[in-house]
Design a protein around this motif. Structure first.
Motif, PDB file in Angstrom:
ATOM      1  N   PRO A   1      -4.519  15.952   3.113  1.00  0.00           N
ATOM      2  CA  PRO A   1      -3.107  15.859   2.741  1.00  0.00           C
ATOM      3  C   PRO A   1      -2.861  16.410   1.338  1.00  0.00           C
ATOM      4  N   ALA A   2      -1.701  17.003   1.174  1.00  0.00           N
ATOM      5  CA  ALA A   2      -1.284  17.476  -0.143  1.00  0.00           C
ATOM      6  C   ALA A   2      -0.973  16.266  -1.018  1.00  0.00           C
ATOM      7  N   ALA A   3      -0.949  16.481  -2.313  1.00  0.00           N
ATOM      8  CA  ALA A   3      -0.681  15.392  -3.265  1.00  0.00           C
ATOM      9  C   ALA A   3       0.671  14.733  -2.999  1.00  0.00           C
ATOM     10  N   ALA A   4       1.638  15.484  -2.531  1.00  0.00           N
ATOM     11  CA  ALA A   4       2.959  14.921  -2.242  1.00  0.00           C
ATOM     12  C   ALA A   4       2.960  14.075  -0.974  1.00  0.00           C
ATOM     13  N   GLU A   5       1.921  14.228  -0.155  1.00  0.00           N
ATOM     14  CA  GLU A   5       1.858  13.522   1.124  1.00  0.00           C
ATOM     15  C   GLU A   5       1.032  12.241   1.057  1.00  0.00           C
ATOM     16  N   ALA A   6       0.034  12.222   0.195  1.00  0.00           N
ATOM     17  CA  ALA A   6      -0.874  11.066   0.137  1.00  0.00           C
ATOM     18  C   ALA A   6      -1.506  10.975  -1.237  1.00  0.00           C
ATOM     19  N   HIS A   7      -1.910   9.777  -1.581  1.00  0.00           N
ATOM     20  CA  HIS A   7      -2.677   9.544  -2.805  1.00  0.00           C
ATOM     21  C   HIS A   7      -4.155   9.684  -2.458  1.00  0.00           C
ATOM     22  N   ALA A   8      -4.831  10.650  -3.054  1.00  0.00           N
ATOM     23  CA  ALA A   8      -6.268  10.823  -2.823  1.00  0.00           C
ATOM     24  C   ALA A   8      -7.031   9.892  -3.755  1.00  0.00           C
ATOM     25  N   VAL A   9      -7.950   9.127  -3.166  1.00  0.00           N
ATOM     26  CA  VAL A   9      -8.743   8.167  -3.922  1.00  0.00           C
ATOM     27  C   VAL A   9     -10.212   8.528  -3.728  1.00  0.00           C
ATOM     28  N   ASP A  10     -10.913   8.752  -4.826  1.00  0.00           N
ATOM     29  CA  ASP A  10     -12.324   9.118  -4.799  1.00  0.00           C
ATOM     30  C   ASP A  10     -13.158   7.910  -4.387  1.00  0.00           C
ATOM     31  N   ILE A  11     -13.913   8.059  -3.294  1.00  0.00           N
ATOM     32  CA  ILE A  11     -14.704   6.927  -2.796  1.00  0.00           C
ATOM     33  C   ILE A  11     -16.128   6.926  -3.335  1.00  0.00           C
ATOM     34  N   ALA A  12     -16.429   7.769  -4.323  1.00  0.00           N
ATOM     35  CA  ALA A  12     -17.763   7.752  -4.929  1.00  0.00           C
ATOM     36  C   ALA A  12     -17.934   6.536  -5.837  1.00  0.00           C
ATOM     37  N   GLN A  13     -16.859   5.822  -6.088  1.00  0.00           N
ATOM     38  CA  GLN A  13     -16.918   4.625  -6.925  1.00  0.00           C
ATOM     39  C   GLN A  13     -17.159   3.388  -6.047  1.00  0.00           C
ATOM     40  N   SER A  14     -17.355   2.246  -6.667  1.00  0.00           N
ATOM     41  CA  SER A  14     -17.620   1.010  -5.929  1.00  0.00           C
ATOM     42  C   SER A  14     -16.412   0.648  -5.062  1.00  0.00           C
ATOM     43  N   PRO A  15     -16.632  -0.123  -3.991  1.00  0.00           N
ATOM     44  CA  PRO A  15     -15.500  -0.558  -3.166  1.00  0.00           C
ATOM     45  C   PRO A  15     -14.430  -1.292  -3.979  1.00  0.00           C
ATOM     46  N   GLU A  16     -14.865  -2.101  -4.925  1.00  0.00           N
ATOM     47  CA  GLU A  16     -13.900  -2.835  -5.762  1.00  0.00           C
ATOM     48  C   GLU A  16     -13.057  -1.865  -6.590  1.00  0.00           C
ATOM     49  N   ALA A  17     -13.678  -0.826  -7.106  1.00  0.00           N
ATOM     50  CA  ALA A  17     -12.948   0.173  -7.894  1.00  0.00           C
ATOM     51  C   ALA A  17     -12.006   0.978  -7.004  1.00  0.00           C
ATOM     52  N   VAL A  18     -12.425   1.260  -5.767  1.00  0.00           N
ATOM     53  CA  VAL A  18     -11.549   1.980  -4.832  1.00  0.00           C
ATOM     54  C   VAL A  18     -10.308   1.141  -4.549  1.00  0.00           C
ATOM     55  N   VAL A  19     -10.498  -0.142  -4.279  1.00  0.00           N
ATOM     56  CA  VAL A  19      -9.362  -1.030  -4.010  1.00  0.00           C
ATOM     57  C   VAL A  19      -8.453  -1.094  -5.238  1.00  0.00           C
ATOM     58  N   ALA A  20      -9.021  -1.248  -6.415  1.00  0.00           N
ATOM     59  CA  ALA A  20      -8.215  -1.309  -7.638  1.00  0.00           C
ATOM     60  C   ALA A  20      -7.439  -0.004  -7.837  1.00  0.00           C
ATOM     61  N   ASP A  21      -8.083   1.124  -7.568  1.00  0.00           N
ATOM     62  CA  ASP A  21      -7.423   2.428  -7.681  1.00  0.00           C
ATOM     63  C   ASP A  21      -6.255   2.506  -6.694  1.00  0.00           C
ATOM     64  N   CYS A  22      -6.482   2.060  -5.466  1.00  0.00           N
ATOM     65  CA  CYS A  22      -5.410   2.064  -4.453  1.00  0.00           C
ATOM     66  C   CYS A  22      -4.249   1.185  -4.896  1.00  0.00           C
ATOM     67  N   LEU A  23      -4.543   0.001  -5.398  1.00  0.00           N
ATOM     68  CA  LEU A  23      -3.487  -0.905  -5.837  1.00  0.00           C
ATOM     69  C   LEU A  23      -2.670  -0.300  -6.978  1.00  0.00           C
ATOM     70  N   SER A  24      -3.331   0.344  -7.926  1.00  0.00           N
ATOM     71  CA  SER A  24      -2.584   0.940  -9.031  1.00  0.00           C
ATOM     72  C   SER A  24      -1.736   2.105  -8.553  1.00  0.00           C
ATOM     73  N   ARG A  25      -2.215   2.857  -7.592  1.00  0.00           N
ATOM     74  CA  ARG A  25      -1.426   3.965  -7.040  1.00  0.00           C
ATOM     75  C   ARG A  25      -0.217   3.423  -6.259  1.00  0.00           C
ATOM     76  N   LEU A  26      -0.424   2.315  -5.554  1.00  0.00           N
ATOM     77  CA  LEU A  26       0.714   1.699  -4.843  1.00  0.00           C
ATOM     78  C   LEU A  26       1.764   1.190  -5.810  1.00  0.00           C
ATOM     79  N   GLU A  27       1.322   0.560  -6.898  1.00  0.00           N
ATOM     80  CA  GLU A  27       2.275   0.072  -7.914  1.00  0.00           C
ATOM     81  C   GLU A  27       3.084   1.214  -8.493  1.00  0.00           C
ATOM     82  N   ALA A  28       2.455   2.360  -8.707  1.00  0.00           N
ATOM     83  CA  ALA A  28       3.153   3.500  -9.274  1.00  0.00           C
ATOM     84  C   ALA A  28       4.106   4.154  -8.278  1.00  0.00           C
ATOM     85  N   THR A  29       3.893   3.886  -6.993  1.00  0.00           N
ATOM     86  CA  THR A  29       4.715   4.495  -5.951  1.00  0.00           C
ATOM     87  C   THR A  29       6.093   3.843  -5.859  1.00  0.00           C
ATOM     88  N   VAL A  30       6.131   2.545  -6.096  1.00  0.00           N
ATOM     89  CA  VAL A  30       7.417   1.823  -5.957  1.00  0.00           C
ATOM     90  C   VAL A  30       7.878   1.199  -7.231  1.00  0.00           C
TER      91      VAL A  30
END
Length: 165
Positions: free
Chosen positions: A136-165
């Motif tokens: 997906p293009a950047a305008a279509e989805a938030h790309a999250v690098d999964i090379a980090q720990s699962p906890e860091a991936v979840v935290a990254d997703c949560l921060s991206r969701l907060e920035a979305t709304v």
């Protein structure tokens, strides 16, 4: 943000289910795994090492669209490999935020190879998913690098969701 559906997408083994479950828990939402909506025929096909084709996926996509219409605001783990699949789900179910769990074959294959009791079978199946993947293009989805720990991936997703709304 409660009415916006969240779809955690990516190839098999990228961590969609784990991340999706943690996001749903953190956000107080219902979690669904698109794998649970595959037909017995599709599961048998994948278990035998044969990848699904677009016609195989149509009933599955229809079922997911119906789910999202009935369960607005949920978190869904779904490969959503092609843009047409994402567009179909978005058109059927209203506002959706896609979180793309991004990693390469060499990162994901060892994780997938350790799985027990899952019908997704073999490195050729994973290679096929990468071949089918329309990132997906950047305008279509938030790309999250999964090379980090699962906890860091979840935290990254949560921060991206907060920035979305």
């Amino acid at each position: 943000m409660a009415s916006i559906t969240i779809i955690v997408m990516g190839v098999s083994g990228s961590g969609k289910t784990l991340v999706g479950q943690h996001l749903a828990q953190a956000l107080g939402r219902t979690f669904f795994d698109a794998d649970d909506f595959h037909s017995p025929e599709n599961i048998r096909k994948m278990a035998s090492g044969r990848p699904l084709l677009d016609p195989d996926r149509q009933t599955w996509l229809n079922d997911l669209a119906q789910l999202l219409q009935n369960e607005r605001g949920c978190v869904l783990a779904c490969s959503a490999l092609k843009k047409s699949y994402r567009d179909f789900l978005r058109a059927a179910a209203g506002p959706i935020v896609f979180l793309y769990l991004k990693g390469d074959f060499d990162l994901i294959w060892p994780r997938l190879a350790q799985r027990q009791d899952h019908y997704f079978n073999g490195s050729d199946m994973l290679r096929n998913q990468f071949e089918q993947l329309e990132e997906p293009a950047a305008a279509e989805a938030h790309a999250v690098d999964i090379a980090q720990s699962p906890e860091a991936v979840v935290a990254d997703c949560l921060s991206r969701l907060e920035a979305t709304v």
